[in-house]
Scaffold this active site. Structure first.
Site, PDB file in Angstrom:
ATOM      1  N   GLY A   7       0.850  -1.182   0.000  1.00  0.00           N
ATOM      2  CA  GLY A   7       0.000   0.000   0.000  1.00  0.00           C
ATOM      3  C   GLY A   7       0.884   1.229   0.000  1.00  0.00           C
ATOM      4  N   GLY A   9       0.066   4.573  -1.124  1.00  0.00           N
ATOM      5  CA  GLY A   9      -0.638   5.802  -1.438  1.00  0.00           C
ATOM      6  C   GLY A   9       0.118   6.981  -0.852  1.00  0.00           C
ATOM      7  N   LYS A  78      -6.055   0.333   2.860  1.00  0.00           N
ATOM      8  CA  LYS A  78      -7.296   0.566   3.591  1.00  0.00           C
ATOM      9  C   LYS A  78      -7.632  -0.686   4.401  1.00  0.00           C
ATOM     10  CE  LYS A  78      -8.527   4.752   2.305  1.00  0.00           C
ATOM     11  NZ  LYS A  78      -8.668   5.844   3.297  1.00  0.00           N
ATOM     12  N   ASN A 104      -5.081   2.897  10.368  1.00  0.00           N
ATOM     13  CA  ASN A 104      -6.005   3.482  11.328  1.00  0.00           C
ATOM     14  C   ASN A 104      -6.843   2.403  12.001  1.00  0.00           C
ATOM     15  OD1 ASN A 104      -5.395   6.245  11.036  1.00  0.00           O
ATOM     16  ND2 ASN A 104      -6.719   6.432   9.254  1.00  0.00           N
ATOM     17  N   LYS A 187      -4.978   6.472  19.874  1.00  0.00           N
ATOM     18  CA  LYS A 187      -5.161   7.003  18.514  1.00  0.00           C
ATOM     19  C   LYS A 187      -6.590   6.751  18.030  1.00  0.00           C
ATOM     20  CE  LYS A 187      -3.991   8.720  14.481  1.00  0.00           C
ATOM     21  NZ  LYS A 187      -3.156   8.013  13.508  1.00  0.00           N
TER      22      LYS A 187
END
Length: 314
Positions: A7, A9, A78, A104, A187
């Site tokens: 990933g 991005g 994601k 996340n 977080k």
């Protein structure tokens, strides 16, 4: 150290490019063909603080093009792509490879553990920022932005120390934690503060922080998360919901859009299941009520359905 980003991005390219500039062997793996081609043709252009540098870094669209196993695989897809992504990364995962998520929310560490074994998995959270300006071109926010990594069982191991040193040597401020799960929950509270509410309302942070009724909703959602973490026995450093609310907007402009809002506006699924949904799942296990987060999950799911081509959608 050979580091492969699954990933690449905005954030993966920013961190990967910074590590490459610091001397690490870095591979950026991403299906965005134009991005990969631009990086291989002319390097990764990194804009920070008004100055632009070009970093030589290898990029490819699939793990089997790397040609050898990695010392460290960093997962930055994601959340809903985690399982497929780590399975596709099998060619670069050897007996000594460490797999680390910087994604996340919560839950990726469990998926990764199921796929490669918990003993190979580390976790981390980062406050580094990145914006993809175009193929092979990112705006990076690294200076002064903290990254925290650690072993899932809290041990301070040699491999964790080695990774931390590699990050710091490249200029990424990185701390080694013996309580990474607590850091992940901290977080999470910050993501809970604005994610679902901005997705549902379509507001940037300027609007979110202008209406007291939205602040009340955010504080209620954060409070549920704190209650769940405390019931789970997680050692958290944020036990006041207003602190998470304040931290969520620190250093961000009024026009800032959360990733959840950006996903909805682009017609893509969100990571709500790994943010508000994590609070709901843990709450159900521990018998802690989470009605605000459950409502936000339902509303965001409804918007995903309305803005996407779901199978069987009327």
């Amino acid at each position: 150290m050979r580091i492969c980003f699954v990933g690449a991005g905005a954030l993966g390219s920013t961190i990967g490019g910074t590590l490459a500039r610091g001397g690490a062997e870095v591979w950026l793996i991403d299906p965005f063909q134009a991005h990969v081609e631009a990086i291989n043709a002319g390097g990764l252009r990194m804009l920070e603080g008004g100055a632009e540098t070009v970093v030589k870094v290898s990029a490819c669209t699939s793990a089997d093009q790397v040609g050898d196993v990695a010392d460290l695989v960093i997962v930055l897809v994601k959340s809903y792509h985690t399982r497929d992504a780590i399975r596709a990364a099998a060619p670069i995962i050897g007996p000594q490879t460490v797999v680390m998520s910087l994604q996340n929310g919560l839950g990726h560490e469990d998926i990764l553990s199921e796929e490669v074994g918990r003993n190979r998995v580390m976790a981390g959270k980062t406050y580094v920022g990145g914006v993809l300006l175009g193929p092979g071109h990112v705006r990076s926010g690294v200076v002064g932005k903290e990254t925290i990594i650690g072993e899932l069982d809290g041990r301070l191991t040699e491999r964790a120390q080695r990774i931390s040193e590699t990050f710091n040597r490249a200029g990424i401020l990185t701390l080694l934690s013996d309580n990474i799960l607590g850091t992940m929950w901290d977080k999470l509270f910050i993501n809970v503060a604005g994610g679902g509410i901005t997705a549902v309302t379509g507001l940037t942070y300027g609007g979110l922080y202008s209406l007291p009724i939205l602040e009340d909703c955010a504080l209620a959602a954060i409070s549920e998360g704190i209650a769940v973490a405390q019931a789970a026995g997680v050692k958290i450093s944020i036990d006041d919901p207003r602190l998470a609310w304040t931290m969520a907007s620190a250093g961000l402009p009024p026009e800032f859009k959360t990733s959840m809002l950006q996903s909805l506006q682009s017609g893509n699924p969100t990571e709500v299941d790994y943010i508000h949904g994590s609070v709901v799942r843990w709450g159900a296990k521990l018998n802690v009520p989470t009605p605000v987060n459950a409502t936000l999950v339902a509303l965001v799911k409804g918007l995903e359905y309305a803005r996407s081509d779901y199978p069987g959608k009327a």
